[in-house]
Scaffold this motif. Structure first.
Motif, PDB file in Angstrom:
ATOM      1  N   LEU A   1      -2.445  -7.039  -3.552  1.00  0.00           N
ATOM      2  CA  LEU A   1      -3.467  -6.489  -2.658  1.00  0.00           C
ATOM      3  C   LEU A   1      -4.845  -7.047  -2.990  1.00  0.00           C
ATOM      4  O   LEU A   1      -5.620  -7.386  -2.088  1.00  0.00           O
ATOM      5  CB  LEU A   1      -3.475  -4.960  -2.739  1.00  0.00           C
ATOM      6  CG  LEU A   1      -2.293  -4.241  -2.074  1.00  0.00           C
ATOM      7  CD1 LEU A   1      -2.348  -2.744  -2.351  1.00  0.00           C
ATOM      8  CD2 LEU A   1      -2.263  -4.494  -0.568  1.00  0.00           C
ATOM      9  N   SER A   2      -5.149  -7.163  -4.264  1.00  0.00           N
ATOM     10  CA  SER A   2      -6.437  -7.736  -4.666  1.00  0.00           C
ATOM     11  C   SER A   2      -6.568  -9.177  -4.196  1.00  0.00           C
ATOM     12  O   SER A   2      -7.612  -9.585  -3.675  1.00  0.00           O
ATOM     13  CB  SER A   2      -6.593  -7.671  -6.193  1.00  0.00           C
ATOM     14  OG  SER A   2      -6.690  -6.327  -6.626  1.00  0.00           O
ATOM     15  N   SER A   3      -5.493  -9.962  -4.364  1.00  0.00           N
ATOM     16  CA  SER A   3      -5.540 -11.369  -3.961  1.00  0.00           C
ATOM     17  C   SER A   3      -5.631 -11.518  -2.449  1.00  0.00           C
ATOM     18  O   SER A   3      -6.141 -12.522  -1.948  1.00  0.00           O
ATOM     19  CB  SER A   3      -4.308 -12.110  -4.489  1.00  0.00           C
ATOM     20  OG  SER A   3      -3.130 -11.700  -3.821  1.00  0.00           O
ATOM     21  N   TRP A   4      -5.147 -10.505  -1.725  1.00  0.00           N
ATOM     22  CA  TRP A   4      -5.210 -10.546  -0.255  1.00  0.00           C
ATOM     23  C   TRP A   4      -6.508  -9.955   0.281  1.00  0.00           C
ATOM     24  O   TRP A   4      -6.710  -9.903   1.492  1.00  0.00           O
ATOM     25  CB  TRP A   4      -4.038  -9.756   0.331  1.00  0.00           C
ATOM     26  CG  TRP A   4      -2.682 -10.330   0.016  1.00  0.00           C
ATOM     27  CD1 TRP A   4      -2.386 -11.610  -0.346  1.00  0.00           C
ATOM     28  CD2 TRP A   4      -1.430  -9.621   0.017  1.00  0.00           C
ATOM     29  NE1 TRP A   4      -1.032 -11.747  -0.563  1.00  0.00           N
ATOM     30  CE2 TRP A   4      -0.417 -10.557  -0.343  1.00  0.00           C
ATOM     31  CE3 TRP A   4      -1.058  -8.304   0.305  1.00  0.00           C
ATOM     32  CZ2 TRP A   4       0.934 -10.204  -0.437  1.00  0.00           C
ATOM     33  CZ3 TRP A   4       0.284  -7.940   0.205  1.00  0.00           C
ATOM     34  CH2 TRP A   4       1.275  -8.890  -0.152  1.00  0.00           C
ATOM     35  N   GLY A   5      -7.380  -9.480  -0.606  1.00  0.00           N
ATOM     36  CA  GLY A   5      -8.637  -8.892  -0.170  1.00  0.00           C
ATOM     37  C   GLY A   5      -8.471  -7.491   0.392  1.00  0.00           C
ATOM     38  O   GLY A   5      -9.293  -7.034   1.186  1.00  0.00           O
ATOM     39  N   GLU A   6      -7.409  -6.799  -0.039  1.00  0.00           N
ATOM     40  CA  GLU A   6      -7.132  -5.452   0.450  1.00  0.00           C
ATOM     41  C   GLU A   6      -7.440  -4.416  -0.623  1.00  0.00           C
ATOM     42  O   GLU A   6      -7.419  -4.711  -1.819  1.00  0.00           O
ATOM     43  CB  GLU A   6      -5.648  -5.334   0.844  1.00  0.00           C
ATOM     44  CG  GLU A   6      -5.206  -6.281   1.953  1.00  0.00           C
ATOM     45  CD  GLU A   6      -5.685  -5.842   3.331  1.00  0.00           C
ATOM     46  OE1 GLU A   6      -6.133  -4.679   3.459  1.00  0.00           O
ATOM     47  OE2 GLU A   6      -5.598  -6.655   4.263  1.00  0.00           O
ATOM     48  N   ASP A   7      -7.730  -3.188  -0.196  1.00  0.00           N
ATOM     49  CA  ASP A   7      -8.000  -2.099  -1.129  1.00  0.00           C
ATOM     50  C   ASP A   7      -6.704  -1.609  -1.761  1.00  0.00           C
ATOM     51  O   ASP A   7      -5.661  -1.543  -1.102  1.00  0.00           O
ATOM     52  CB  ASP A   7      -8.676  -0.926  -0.417  1.00  0.00           C
ATOM     53  CG  ASP A   7     -10.080  -1.265   0.071  1.00  0.00           C
ATOM     54  OD1 ASP A   7     -10.719  -2.140  -0.556  1.00  0.00           O
ATOM     55  OD2 ASP A   7     -10.519  -0.665   1.066  1.00  0.00           O
ATOM     56  N   ILE A   8      -6.785  -1.251  -3.042  1.00  0.00           N
ATOM     57  CA  ILE A   8      -5.646  -0.666  -3.749  1.00  0.00           C
ATOM     58  C   ILE A   8      -5.713   0.843  -3.575  1.00  0.00           C
ATOM     59  O   ILE A   8      -6.787   1.439  -3.750  1.00  0.00           O
ATOM     60  CB  ILE A   8      -5.691  -1.036  -5.243  1.00  0.00           C
ATOM     61  CG1 ILE A   8      -5.594  -2.561  -5.409  1.00  0.00           C
ATOM     62  CG2 ILE A   8      -4.564  -0.348  -6.010  1.00  0.00           C
ATOM     63  CD1 ILE A   8      -5.876  -3.034  -6.813  1.00  0.00           C
ATOM     64  N   PRO A   9      -4.614   1.503  -3.204  1.00  0.00           N
ATOM     65  CA  PRO A   9      -4.649   2.961  -3.035  1.00  0.00           C
ATOM     66  C   PRO A   9      -5.181   3.658  -4.282  1.00  0.00           C
ATOM     67  O   PRO A   9      -4.816   3.321  -5.406  1.00  0.00           O
ATOM     68  CB  PRO A   9      -3.175   3.315  -2.789  1.00  0.00           C
ATOM     69  CG  PRO A   9      -2.591   2.074  -2.199  1.00  0.00           C
ATOM     70  CD  PRO A   9      -3.292   0.936  -2.887  1.00  0.00           C
TER      71      PRO A   9
ATOM     72  N   LYS B   1       0.823  -1.213   0.000  1.00  0.00           N
ATOM     73  CA  LYS B   1       0.000   0.000   0.000  1.00  0.00           C
ATOM     74  C   LYS B   1       0.858   1.266   0.000  1.00  0.00           C
ATOM     75  O   LYS B   1       0.450   2.303  -0.539  1.00  0.00           O
ATOM     76  CB  LYS B   1      -0.943  -0.003   1.207  1.00  0.00           C
ATOM     77  CG  LYS B   1      -2.103  -0.980   1.069  1.00  0.00           C
ATOM     78  CD  LYS B   1      -3.168  -0.742   2.123  1.00  0.00           C
ATOM     79  CE  LYS B   1      -4.408  -1.597   1.867  1.00  0.00           C
ATOM     80  NZ  LYS B   1      -5.506  -1.302   2.798  1.00  0.00           N
ATOM     81  N   GLY B   2       2.030   1.202   0.603  1.00  0.00           N
ATOM     82  CA  GLY B   2       2.915   2.365   0.614  1.00  0.00           C
ATOM     83  C   GLY B   2       3.703   2.518  -0.671  1.00  0.00           C
ATOM     84  O   GLY B   2       3.932   3.630  -1.157  1.00  0.00           O
ATOM     85  N   MET B   3       4.115   1.383  -1.246  1.00  0.00           N
ATOM     86  CA  MET B   3       4.973   1.441  -2.427  1.00  0.00           C
ATOM     87  C   MET B   3       4.208   1.814  -3.690  1.00  0.00           C
ATOM     88  O   MET B   3       4.781   2.404  -4.611  1.00  0.00           O
ATOM     89  CB  MET B   3       5.682   0.096  -2.617  1.00  0.00           C
ATOM     90  CG  MET B   3       6.887   0.146  -3.555  1.00  0.00           C
ATOM     91  SD  MET B   3       8.218   1.260  -2.982  1.00  0.00           S
ATOM     92  CE  MET B   3       8.987   0.241  -1.710  1.00  0.00           C
ATOM     93  N   ILE B   4       2.922   1.503  -3.754  1.00  0.00           N
ATOM     94  CA  ILE B   4       2.152   1.839  -4.961  1.00  0.00           C
ATOM     95  C   ILE B   4       2.120   3.354  -5.209  1.00  0.00           C
ATOM     96  O   ILE B   4       2.516   3.813  -6.290  1.00  0.00           O
ATOM     97  CB  ILE B   4       0.731   1.240  -4.901  1.00  0.00           C
ATOM     98  CG1 ILE B   4       0.800  -0.281  -5.106  1.00  0.00           C
ATOM     99  CG2 ILE B   4      -0.178   1.877  -5.950  1.00  0.00           C
ATOM    100  CD1 ILE B   4      -0.515  -1.003  -4.863  1.00  0.00           C
TER     101      ILE B   4
END
Length: 208
Positions: free
Chosen positions: A112-120, A65-68
C-alpha cells in the motif's frame, strides 16, 4: 601539407571506428543470450521502471486494505489462546496463525505504501467492519476474551472458521480480479493455508 592529408586521415579513422563497431556487434549478437533473455530485446529505461513498480489495480488495493484489519483481528484472537486454550492442538494452531499473518500484514502494508495508498489505522476501527467477510464483532471478541479451557477452544475454533472463510472469499476475489502478481500469489497462499486450517478446526470440533 598538414591540411592536405588531414581529410584522408579523418576518413580512415571513421572507417576504422565503423569496422570496430561491426566486429563488436558480431561478437555480441546471438552468442550471449543472457543479455537479451533468450532473444527478447532488453528493457528500455521506461519499461524497466514500470516493471520495478509493478502493475496493480483497484482490486489489489481493496484486497490489501481489507486483509490488513482482517489479519490483525486473527492475530488478536490467536494471542488469546496462549493463556486461555486448553487443547495443545488449538494452542499450536493459534501460534501458526500468529506467525503466518503477522508478516503478511507487514507485506500488505508495504504494498500500500509503494502504491501511494493509506494503510488502515489500527485500533477499534477494525471491529467496525464486523460482519464483513467474517470479521468478528466487539461482542464476539468479548465472548472469546472471557472464555477459557474447553469453552475457549470451542469458541475460538467456531469464530476462526467463520473468520477464515471470510479471508478465503477475499483472497478468491483478488485471484479473480487483481493485477499485481505478488498480491495474487499471496492470495493463493492464503486460500491454501486457511482452507487447510478450516478442515483441521472442523475435525477438532468433530465436524470434519
Amino acid at each position: 601539407m598538414t591540411s592536405k592529408h588531414s581529410p584522408a586521415r579523418r576518413t580512415l579513422a571513421v572507417a576504422a571506428a565503423g569496422a570496430a563497431a561491426l566486429v563488436l556487434a558480431a561478437c555480441g549478437g546471438g552468442s550471449d543470450t543472457s543479455s537479451g533473455h533468450g532473444g527478447h530485446a532488453a528493457a528500455t529505461p521506461s519499461t524497466a521502471a514500470s516493471a520495478a513498480q509493478g502493475r496493480h489495480n483497484a482490486a489489489d488495493v481493496t484486497f490489501a486494505k481489507g486483509m490488513i484489519p482482517h489479519h490483525r483481528q486473527a492475530v488478536e484472537m490467536a494471542e488469546l489462546a496462549a493463556t486461555r486454550a486448553e487443547s495443545p492442538e488449538v494452542r499450536k494452531l493459534a501460534e501458526d496463525i500468529r506467525k503466518a499473518q503477522g508478516p503478511e500484514i507487514r507485506t500488505l502494508s508495504g504494498w500500500l505504501s509503494s502504491w501511494g495508498e493509506d494503510i488502515p489505522a489500527e485500533g477499534g476501527s477494525d471491529h467496525a467492519a464486523h460482519g464483513a467477510e467474517g470479521m468478528m464483532s466487539a461482542r464476539d471478541m468479548a465472548r472469546l476474551e472471557k472464555s477459557s479451557g474447553k469453552a475457549f477452544d470451542t469458541a475460538f475454533m467456531e469464530l476462526m472458521i467463520e473468520h477464515h472463510e471470510g479471508a478465503v472469499a477475499m483472497a478468491e476475489a483478488e485471484r479473480a480480479g487483481g493485477a499485481d502478481a505478488a498480491a495474487k500469489q499471496l492470495a493463493g497462499d492464503i486460500i491454501t493455508a486457511q482452507t487447510g486450517e478450516i478442515s483441521l478446526m472442523k475435525k477438532l470440533l468433530g465436524r470434519g
